[in-house]
Design an enzyme around this catalytic site. Structure first.
Site, PDB file in Angstrom:
ATOM      1  N   ARG A 180       0.799  -1.242   0.000  1.00 16.04           N
ATOM      2  CA  ARG A 180       0.000   0.000   0.000  1.00 16.04           C
ATOM      3  C   ARG A 180       0.829   1.288   0.000  1.00 16.04           C
ATOM      4  NH1 ARG A 180      -2.291  -3.417  -1.418  1.00 16.04           N
ATOM      5  NH2 ARG A 180      -4.146  -4.435  -0.573  1.00 16.04           N
ATOM      6  N   SER A 229     -10.867  -0.379   3.168  1.00 10.48           N
ATOM      7  CA  SER A 229     -10.233  -0.674   4.462  1.00 10.48           C
ATOM      8  C   SER A 229      -9.589   0.585   5.025  1.00 10.48           C
ATOM      9  CB  SER A 229      -9.160  -1.745   4.282  1.00 10.48           C
ATOM     10  OG  SER A 229      -9.777  -2.952   3.914  1.00 10.48           O
ATOM     11  N   GLU A 299      -4.672   3.140   6.415  1.00  8.47           N
ATOM     12  CA  GLU A 299      -4.511   2.917   4.970  1.00  8.47           C
ATOM     13  C   GLU A 299      -5.101   4.111   4.211  1.00  8.47           C
ATOM     14  OE1 GLU A 299      -5.261  -0.973   3.372  1.00  8.47           O
ATOM     15  OE2 GLU A 299      -6.033  -0.149   1.489  1.00  8.47           O
TER      16      GLU A 299
HETATM   17  C1  LIG Z   1     -15.448  -0.438  -1.573  1.00 11.41           C
HETATM   18  C2  LIG Z   1     -13.947  -0.267  -1.658  1.00 11.41           C
HETATM   19  C3  LIG Z   1     -13.129  -1.367  -1.791  1.00 11.41           C
HETATM   20  C4  LIG Z   1     -11.739  -1.229  -1.884  1.00 11.41           C
HETATM   21  N1  LIG Z   1     -10.962  -2.343  -2.031  1.00 11.41           N
HETATM   22  C5  LIG Z   1      -9.622  -2.216  -2.133  1.00 11.41           C
HETATM   23  C6  LIG Z   1      -8.784  -3.370  -2.313  1.00 11.41           C
HETATM   24  O1  LIG Z   1      -9.242  -4.501  -2.382  1.00 11.41           O
HETATM   25  N2  LIG Z   1      -7.448  -3.178  -2.410  1.00 11.41           N
HETATM   26  C7  LIG Z   1      -6.884  -1.934  -2.364  1.00 11.41           C
HETATM   27  O2  LIG Z   1      -5.653  -1.822  -2.481  1.00 11.41           O
HETATM   28  N3  LIG Z   1      -7.649  -0.833  -2.183  1.00 11.41           N
HETATM   29  C8  LIG Z   1      -8.991  -0.933  -2.084  1.00 11.41           C
HETATM   30  N4  LIG Z   1      -9.770   0.186  -1.919  1.00 11.41           N
HETATM   31  C9  LIG Z   1      -9.136   1.516  -1.786  1.00 11.41           C
HETATM   32  C10 LIG Z   1      -9.013   2.318  -3.095  1.00 11.41           C
HETATM   33  O3  LIG Z   1     -10.003   1.958  -4.021  1.00 11.41           O
HETATM   34  C11 LIG Z   1      -7.635   2.189  -3.724  1.00 11.41           C
HETATM   35  O4  LIG Z   1      -6.626   2.633  -2.844  1.00 11.41           O
HETATM   36  C12 LIG Z   1      -7.545   2.976  -5.034  1.00 11.41           C
HETATM   37  O5  LIG Z   1      -6.385   2.613  -5.688  1.00 11.41           O
HETATM   38  C13 LIG Z   1      -7.549   4.485  -4.832  1.00 11.41           C
HETATM   39  O6  LIG Z   1      -7.666   5.094  -6.124  1.00 11.41           O
HETATM   40  P1  LIG Z   1      -8.383   6.516  -6.286  1.00 11.41           P
HETATM   41  O7  LIG Z   1      -8.284   6.896  -7.711  1.00 11.41           O
HETATM   42  O8  LIG Z   1      -9.745   6.488  -5.711  1.00 11.41           O
HETATM   43  O9  LIG Z   1      -7.401   7.419  -5.430  1.00 11.41           O
HETATM   44  P2  LIG Z   1      -7.786   8.562  -4.384  1.00 11.41           P
HETATM   45  O10 LIG Z   1      -8.523   7.966  -3.241  1.00 11.41           O
HETATM   46  O11 LIG Z   1      -8.400   9.716  -5.054  1.00 11.41           O
HETATM   47  O12 LIG Z   1      -6.313   8.976  -3.893  1.00 11.41           O
HETATM   48  C14 LIG Z   1      -5.542   8.077  -3.127  1.00 11.41           C
HETATM   49  C15 LIG Z   1      -4.097   8.614  -3.098  1.00 11.41           C
HETATM   50  O13 LIG Z   1      -3.550   8.489  -4.401  1.00 11.41           O
HETATM   51  C16 LIG Z   1      -3.081   9.763  -4.851  1.00 11.41           C
HETATM   52  N5  LIG Z   1      -3.335   9.850  -6.294  1.00 11.41           N
HETATM   53  C17 LIG Z   1      -4.486   9.603  -6.970  1.00 11.41           C
HETATM   54  N6  LIG Z   1      -4.306   9.769  -8.298  1.00 11.41           N
HETATM   55  C18 LIG Z   1      -3.007  10.147  -8.450  1.00 11.41           C
HETATM   56  C19 LIG Z   1      -2.210  10.495  -9.586  1.00 11.41           C
HETATM   57  N7  LIG Z   1      -2.670  10.483 -10.843  1.00 11.41           N
HETATM   58  N8  LIG Z   1      -0.912  10.850  -9.356  1.00 11.41           N
HETATM   59  C20 LIG Z   1      -0.406  10.872  -8.105  1.00 11.41           C
HETATM   60  N9  LIG Z   1      -1.114  10.554  -7.010  1.00 11.41           N
HETATM   61  C21 LIG Z   1      -2.388  10.202  -7.184  1.00 11.41           C
HETATM   62  C22 LIG Z   1      -3.889  10.790  -4.080  1.00 11.41           C
HETATM   63  O14 LIG Z   1      -3.173  12.020  -4.004  1.00 11.41           O
HETATM   64  C23 LIG Z   1      -4.037  10.100  -2.731  1.00 11.41           C
HETATM   65  O15 LIG Z   1      -2.901  10.321  -1.929  1.00 11.41           O
HETATM   66  C24 LIG Z   1     -11.170   0.064  -1.829  1.00 11.41           C
HETATM   67  C25 LIG Z   1     -11.989   1.180  -1.682  1.00 11.41           C
HETATM   68  C26 LIG Z   1     -13.376   1.030  -1.606  1.00 11.41           C
HETATM   69  C27 LIG Z   1     -14.244   2.243  -1.490  1.00 11.41           C
END
Ligand SMILES: Cc1cc2nc3c(=O)[nH]c(=O)nc-3n(C[C@H](O)[C@H](O)[C@H](O)COP(=O)(O)OP(=O)(O)OC[C@H]3O[C@@H](n4cnc5c(N)ncnc54)[C@H](O)[C@@H]3O)c2cc1C
Length: 308
Positions: A180, A229, A299
């Protein structure tokens, strides 16, 4: 909280982005938790040229910025975020999935939804892509978090291109991947990535993906606003099991509740504030530390100002 932007900053942003910049824009609608105060400016960054422009502007005017993906792993404070919040779109949404001999090769812009990438790659038989199925983020967010389940996205990465403050034009970087988190610089904007998967039987990959999606629906509160999570799994243990063992399921603070379905999820049941969520996070953490002698690590990323 007072905006950091001067009239001159606003004029420079409006001059380049026109109606693609919104000032004092509430961020709750842009997050999975549906929580968060306003950004001084929410900017739609649609191209490499836009990204380079915005970084040069931030450098020149000493403005902070934050890249928001699909908001599925962030808790934005009730006071919002000072400076610029960047959302990628336009050419960052390009996706190409193709056969390269024994490999399924994927080129994806950072704003591509992981759901689209996994569906297209699975239909080509990309082995291992099922581990990313059901993660509701963007490619940029997934890369930044090294998202995954039994296998993580970093395992499949060939190349990553970014924009940074010191090198605003898009360029490739080497990245190492951990549970992560990664060695990506905190100021890096992920622009695009290429991935490579060993090619297998598309029907088998799709079936495995389907099975995992069904399991998620059964075990996670998918119908309620949440951010997945909240805590990382500590070495050799599951955060959800530890939280459940202290009886936290159903604990409530304001409009936020520890999910009855999955103890490591906090759900927004009634217009929760960020303060409600942080209060619950602290209570859960304290209870697990006292009862299990384990210090849980967050996380989810807490961003912005938590005092409204
Ligand atoms: C129902 C649910 C289930 C999930 N299951 C999992 C799972 O099984 N495994 C898992 O690992 N995660 C899981 N997640 C968490 C999440 O979906 C992941 O961490 C996902 O990768 C976050 O992507 P995001 O685009 O929503 O990022 P955001 O939440 O918008 O941002 C997360 C971080 O990434 C950075 N970021 C985003 N885009 C960029 C970019 N282009 N350049 C630089 N930094 C960037 C942001 O600044 C921030 O620090 C889950 C979430 C939910 C709601």
């Amino acid at each position: 909280m007072a905006s950091l932007l001067t009239a001159e900053d606003r004029a420079a942003l409006s001059g380049h982005f026109a109606d693609r910049v919104a000032f004092d824009e509430p961020l709750a609608p842009y997050t999975w938790w549906r929580i968060g105060g306003p950004a001084d400016a929410l900017v739609c960054v649609d191209s490499n040229a836009d990204a380079a422009f915005v970084l040069r502007l931030c450098f020149k005017r000493r403005l902070p910025w934050f890249v928001l993906g699909l908001g599925s792993n962030v808790l934005v404070g009730d006071g919002g975020i000072r400076g610029l919040v960047l959302r990628l779109g336009g050419s960052f949404g390009e996706l190409d999935v193709r056969d390269e001999g024994p490999v399924v090769a994927v080129a994806a812009g950072a704003s591509v939804q992981l759901a689209l990438l996994t569906a297209q790659a699975a239909s080509k038989g990309a082995l291992g892509v099922e581990s990313l199925a059901g993660i509701p983020g963007s490619v940029g967010g997934a890369l930044f978090m090294n998202a995954g389940t039994d296998r993580e996205i970093g395992e499949f990465v060939r190349e990553v291109w970014v924009h940074t403050l010191t090198k605003p034009d898009v360029h490739p970087v080497g990245v190492q991947y951990y549970y992560r988190h990664t060695t990506l610089a905190r100021d890096a904007i992920v622009a695009r990535v290429t991935l490579a998967f060993e090619r297998g039987d598309p029907a088998a990959v799709r079936a495995s993906m389907q099975e995992r999606l069904v399991r998620r629906k059964r075990t996670q509160p998918v119908g309620q606003p949440n951010a997945g999570s909240c805590f990382r799994n500590p070495p050799g243990a599951k955060a959800g099991a530890l939280i459940e063992s202290v009886g936290a399921k159903g604990w409530r603070s304001g409009g936020a509740e520890v999910s009855a379905l999955h103890a490591n999820f906090i759900v927004n049941v009634a217009n929760a504030k960020a303060l409600d969520v942080t209060t619950l996070l602290a209570r859960v953490r304290r209870a697990v530390r006292d009862a299990c002698d384990v210090d849980l690590q967050l996380e989810v990323h807490l961003v912005g100002e938590f005092v409204a």
